[in-house]
Design a protein around this motif. Structure first.
Motif, PDB file in Angstrom:
ATOM      1  N   ASP A  40      79.796 -18.667 -31.774  1.00 11.11           N
ATOM      2  CA  ASP A  40      78.592 -18.653 -32.585  1.00 11.11           C
ATOM      3  C   ASP A  40      78.883 -17.848 -33.849  1.00 11.11           C
ATOM      4  N   PRO A  41      78.677 -18.421 -35.040  1.00  5.60           N
ATOM      5  CA  PRO A  41      79.021 -17.700 -36.266  1.00  5.60           C
ATOM      6  C   PRO A  41      78.051 -16.576 -36.609  1.00  5.60           C
ATOM      7  N   ARG A  42      76.913 -16.480 -35.916  1.00  7.13           N
ATOM      8  CA  ARG A  42      75.925 -15.465 -36.278  1.00  7.13           C
ATOM      9  C   ARG A  42      76.292 -14.114 -35.677  1.00  7.13           C
ATOM     10  N   VAL A  43      76.162 -13.048 -36.423  1.00  7.63           N
ATOM     11  CA  VAL A  43      76.459 -11.697 -35.933  1.00  7.63           C
ATOM     12  C   VAL A  43      75.264 -10.802 -36.235  1.00  7.63           C
ATOM     13  N   GLN A  44      74.814 -10.063 -35.220  1.00  6.95           N
ATOM     14  CA  GLN A  44      73.676  -9.161 -35.405  1.00  6.95           C
ATOM     15  C   GLN A  44      74.004  -8.112 -36.469  1.00  6.95           C
ATOM     16  N   ARG A  45      73.052  -7.866 -37.358  1.00  4.82           N
ATOM     17  CA  ARG A  45      73.305  -6.936 -38.464  1.00  4.82           C
ATOM     18  C   ARG A  45      73.138  -5.471 -38.050  1.00  4.82           C
ATOM     19  N   ALA A  46      72.185  -5.222 -37.173  1.00  5.90           N
ATOM     20  CA  ALA A  46      71.909  -3.829 -36.813  1.00  5.90           C
ATOM     21  C   ALA A  46      72.815  -3.390 -35.680  1.00  5.90           C
ATOM     22  N   LEU A  47      73.372  -2.204 -35.788  1.00  2.00           N
ATOM     23  CA  LEU A  47      74.212  -1.654 -34.737  1.00  2.00           C
ATOM     24  C   LEU A  47      73.362  -0.844 -33.766  1.00  2.00           C
ATOM     25  N   PRO A  48      73.698  -0.844 -32.485  1.00  2.30           N
ATOM     26  CA  PRO A  48      72.914  -0.081 -31.507  1.00  2.30           C
ATOM     27  C   PRO A  48      73.011   1.420 -31.773  1.00  2.30           C
ATOM     28  N   SER A  49      71.923   2.131 -31.441  1.00  2.54           N
ATOM     29  CA  SER A  49      71.909   3.579 -31.671  1.00  2.54           C
ATOM     30  C   SER A  49      72.885   4.291 -30.740  1.00  2.54           C
ATOM     31  N   ASP A  50      73.055   3.795 -29.518  1.00  3.09           N
ATOM     32  CA  ASP A  50      74.030   4.346 -28.575  1.00  3.09           C
ATOM     33  C   ASP A  50      75.230   3.414 -28.568  1.00  3.09           C
ATOM     34  N   PRO A  51      76.362   3.827 -29.144  1.00  2.00           N
ATOM     35  CA  PRO A  51      77.497   2.906 -29.283  1.00  2.00           C
ATOM     36  C   PRO A  51      78.075   2.450 -27.946  1.00  2.00           C
ATOM     37  N   ASP A  52      77.822   3.175 -26.872  1.00  2.00           N
ATOM     38  CA  ASP A  52      78.341   2.775 -25.561  1.00  2.00           C
ATOM     39  C   ASP A  52      77.377   1.873 -24.794  1.00  2.00           C
ATOM     40  N   ASN A  53      76.129   1.839 -25.221  1.00  2.00           N
ATOM     41  CA  ASN A  53      75.106   1.145 -24.447  1.00  2.00           C
ATOM     42  C   ASN A  53      74.409   0.115 -25.319  1.00  2.00           C
ATOM     43  N   LEU A  54      74.634  -1.184 -25.043  1.00  2.00           N
ATOM     44  CA  LEU A  54      74.026  -2.273 -25.793  1.00  2.00           C
ATOM     45  C   LEU A  54      72.824  -2.816 -25.029  1.00  2.00           C
ATOM     46  N   LYS A  55      71.731  -3.004 -25.751  1.00  2.00           N
ATOM     47  CA  LYS A  55      70.507  -3.520 -25.131  1.00  2.00           C
ATOM     48  C   LYS A  55      70.358  -5.010 -25.457  1.00  2.00           C
ATOM     49  N   LEU A  56      70.170  -5.796 -24.423  1.00  2.00           N
ATOM     50  CA  LEU A  56      70.012  -7.240 -24.577  1.00  2.00           C
ATOM     51  C   LEU A  56      68.754  -7.680 -23.845  1.00  2.00           C
ATOM     52  N   ASP A 310      65.375  -7.638 -19.433  1.00  2.13           N
ATOM     53  CA  ASP A 310      65.947  -6.574 -20.257  1.00  2.13           C
ATOM     54  C   ASP A 310      67.181  -6.018 -19.566  1.00  2.13           C
ATOM     55  N   LEU A 311      68.310  -6.045 -20.277  1.00  4.96           N
ATOM     56  CA  LEU A 311      69.592  -5.616 -19.728  1.00  4.96           C
ATOM     57  C   LEU A 311      70.206  -4.517 -20.584  1.00  4.96           C
ATOM     58  N   ASN A 312      71.026  -3.695 -19.943  1.00  6.25           N
ATOM     59  CA  ASN A 312      71.866  -2.725 -20.644  1.00  6.25           C
ATOM     60  C   ASN A 312      73.319  -3.027 -20.308  1.00  6.25           C
ATOM     61  N   TYR A 313      74.156  -3.103 -21.337  1.00  8.37           N
ATOM     62  CA  TYR A 313      75.592  -3.309 -21.109  1.00  8.37           C
ATOM     63  C   TYR A 313      76.353  -2.112 -21.672  1.00  8.37           C
ATOM     64  N   ASN A 314      77.092  -1.458 -20.778  1.00  7.70           N
ATOM     65  CA  ASN A 314      77.878  -0.301 -21.185  1.00  7.70           C
ATOM     66  C   ASN A 314      79.279  -0.760 -21.574  1.00  7.70           C
ATOM     67  N   ILE A 315      79.609  -0.598 -22.853  1.00  5.53           N
ATOM     68  CA  ILE A 315      80.897  -1.069 -23.365  1.00  5.53           C
ATOM     69  C   ILE A 315      82.056  -0.302 -22.736  1.00  5.53           C
ATOM     70  N   ARG A 316      81.860   0.993 -22.529  1.00  4.74           N
ATOM     71  CA  ARG A 316      82.953   1.822 -22.012  1.00  4.74           C
ATOM     72  C   ARG A 316      83.281   1.482 -20.562  1.00  4.74           C
ATOM     73  N   THR A 317      82.259   1.345 -19.728  1.00  6.28           N
ATOM     74  CA  THR A 317      82.496   1.063 -18.302  1.00  6.28           C
ATOM     75  C   THR A 317      82.450  -0.422 -17.975  1.00  6.28           C
ATOM     76  N   LYS A 318      82.015  -1.250 -18.967  1.00  4.19           N
ATOM     77  CA  LYS A 318      81.870  -2.692 -18.777  1.00  4.19           C
ATOM     78  C   LYS A 318      80.965  -3.019 -17.576  1.00  4.19           C
TER      79      LYS A 318
END
Length: 562
Positions: A40-56, A310-318
């Motif tokens: 998908d060519p679209r990329v979200q412009r805003a970055l999450p406030s917690d860099p380890d925890n993405l909210k989806l 509502d989900l949380n994805y932790n980038i560090r721990t996957k």
């Protein structure tokens, strides 16, 4: 769509309209991507406030079936849905979260105003809502492939299905170079990078029980969806953080349904799918069904509910965790048992004015064509699933009466799953018949010897099971069964069947394409398609016999066990 009754009491809804958000508008997807990883060519412009925890936040609907406009009670409709979706997107945006809006398929077939316009208003409404992807449903094939591709062109989001193949693809049709080699007719999956820092695999799957009535259906190959998923999942697991299966396969949780090719089997027979956004069985799952670590979701039908996960994805721990899940009612009403009055179960959701401006011309155009009066009836005839898929029903008696009148057949047979609505009391319009018969099936006949008829009816007897769309409604024939369920006697018009006679049997073109033991009616030498649609035959019967009296269609048992 699978048959089952779900009694949903909206009085017990305690859900508040929790909201969420998304930042980018949906853009047209590239339909000419190469055969490599589709991104998908679209990329979200805003970055999450917690860099380890993405909210989806995943929003989802399924089995829309032409309900772009609210019903006569002011319930659901795409204009109110857009107000709710926009509110959720705005709330999630404040938390720098990301929203995906997904559909479990079956946009087509169900409301005449949509059907006669090839669901164009529905797909344009989905564009304005900002859908990100949809699974291809079985009713997307109620029309010719050219209509299917036209709808795909209209959509600003991808149609996904990994298991539908055809030698006729949009490319070969455009280039006039189709051959016999089957290819997937749409993208099997998409890797979305819409949410910054998170790669999401979207895999589409369609029920392989799909049936259709148009003449090119035999050129479509609906392959085993679980086998096709197993081919693709290794690639998605290597290249994504999260995998969502967008399915139109059904959620089958009853013990007797354990072998059905649905979402539960998909979850248990594969690895790596995090979430299944489903459809087809039209079931309200008020909490996710967790199977083999996979969350299975479904939001009933017609846009009555908007699912929110509502989900949380932790980038560090996957690791992926669920915050909350709810089905949010879209202007559904409840009847007060004390007063009999209906009112909105929760606060009424205002209709979005841009959506109304888009859809009203389509609604007006459809109404003008469909609201011509054709007759009347003194009482309503119930066409609900709970009735027509479980027992003899007066509405089926009316339908079969119309079939016999139009075809002059000896016997009429119609499946309960083909009855899609009730017949209301009072004035009737052409729209009334199209609500009952939305599929465009035609009336067919076949002439059978007594032995052929007996073998055919023995297979029909096997179709008599609770909550089944194949439940048969008969007129003109009574069958006596022994305790083992075998036919002992058949009476046609009250007379015991005779070995030296042939009997004309009429059924829909859908039923004529099914297999009954060794008989496939539309392959029989005597098979004839009248060209009359089911809706037209019912319309003509109502016009010729109005005013109708409901008592005329009281039913008798067609199957007698002794």
């Amino acid at each position: 769509m699978k048959s089952r009754l779900y009694k949903v009491s909206i009085f017990f809804i305690t859900t508040t309209l929790i909201c969420g958000c998304q930042i980018l508008q949906t853009q047209k997807k590239d339909k000419d991507s190469d055969s490599g990883l589709e991104r998908d060519p679209r990329v979200q412009r805003a970055l999450p406030s917690d860099p380890d925890n993405l909210k989806l936040t995943i929003l989802h609907t399924n089995d829309h079936h032409g309900r772009f406009w609210k019903n006569s009670e002011g319930e659901y409709g795409m204009a109110a849905r857009k107000t709710l979706v926009d509110a959720i997107k705005a709330e999630v945006a404040k938390k720098n979260g990301c929203v995906l809006l997904l559909s479990g398929g079956d946009i087509n077939t169900g409301v005449p105003e949509s059907d006669i316009q090839d669901a164009v208003p529905d797909f344009k409404g989905m564009n304005l809502l900002g859908y990100d992807a949809m699974a291809v449903g079985n009713h997307e094939f109620d029309n010719k492939l050219e209509t299917f591709f036209m709808q795909e062109d209209i959509a600003d989001f991808p149609f996904l299905s990994a298991n539908v193949y055809s030698p006729k693809t949009r490319e070969c049709i455009a280039n006039n170079n189709c051959n016999d080699e089957p290819k997937r007719i749409v993208k099997p999956y998409l890797i979305s990078e819409k949410c910054a820092g998170l790669k999401i695999g979207l895999l589409g799957l369609t029920t392989n029980e799909t049936r259709s009535t148009y003449q090119e259906f035999d050129k479509l190959d609906f392959r085993n969806p679980i086998d096709e998923a197993k081919k693709i999942l290794p690639t998605l697991k290597q290249n994504t953080d999260l995998i969502i299966a967008l399915t139109h396969m059904g959620h089958y949780s009853l013990p007797e349904e354990k072998d059905k090719m649905g979402d539960i089997r998909l979850a248990n027979e594969t690895t790596g799918i995090d979430v299944i956004v489903g459809g087809h069985s039209q079931e309200p799952l008020f909490k996710p069904d967790v199977q083999n670590g996979t969350l299975i979701l479904q939001a009933y039908e017609w846009g009555k509910w908007l699912g929110r996960l509502d989900l949380n994805y932790n980038i560090r721990t996957k690791t992926l965790t669920m915050d909350r899940y709810a089905l949010l009612p879209v202007n559904l009403k409840a009847v007060d048992p004390a007063t009999g009055e209906s009112s909105f179960a929760l606060q009424e959701i205002p209709e979005d004015q841009d959506m109304l401006a888009l859809l009203k011309p389509y609604q007006d155009r459809g109404q003008d064509e469909l609201l011509v009066t054709i007759g009347s009836i003194d009482q309503s005839l119930d066409g609900s699933r709970a009735v027509v898929r479980n027992q003899p029903a007066p509405i089926a008696e009316l339908i079969n009466s119309a079939i016999l009148k139009k075809t002059s057949a000896d016997i009429a047979i119609f499946n309960g799953g083909g009855i899609r609505d009730s017949l209301p009391a009072g004035t009737l319009s052409y729209r009334s018949t199209l609500m009952i018969h939305p599929f465009g099936n035609t009336l067919t006949t076949v002439e059978l010897t007594e032995s052929e008829l007996k073998a055919f009816m023995q297979n029909v007897v096997a179709m008599v099971e609770p909550n089944s769309g194949s439940y048969p409604h008969l007129k003109g024939i009574t069958v006596k069964l022994n305790e083992q369920g075998l036919i002992e006697e058949m009476k046609i018009a009250g007379v015991i069947s005779q070995s030296n006679k042939k009997y004309k049997v009429s059924m829909s073109s859908y039923m004529a394409g099914e297999t009954y033991g060794t008989l496939i009616p539309n392959k029989h030498p005597s098979y004839y398609d009248t060209g009359y649609t089911m809706a037209l035959s019912l319309r003509d019967y109502i016009e010729a016999n109005t005013p109708l009296k409901a008592a005329t269609f009281e039913t008798v048992r067609s199957f007698i066990v002794e």
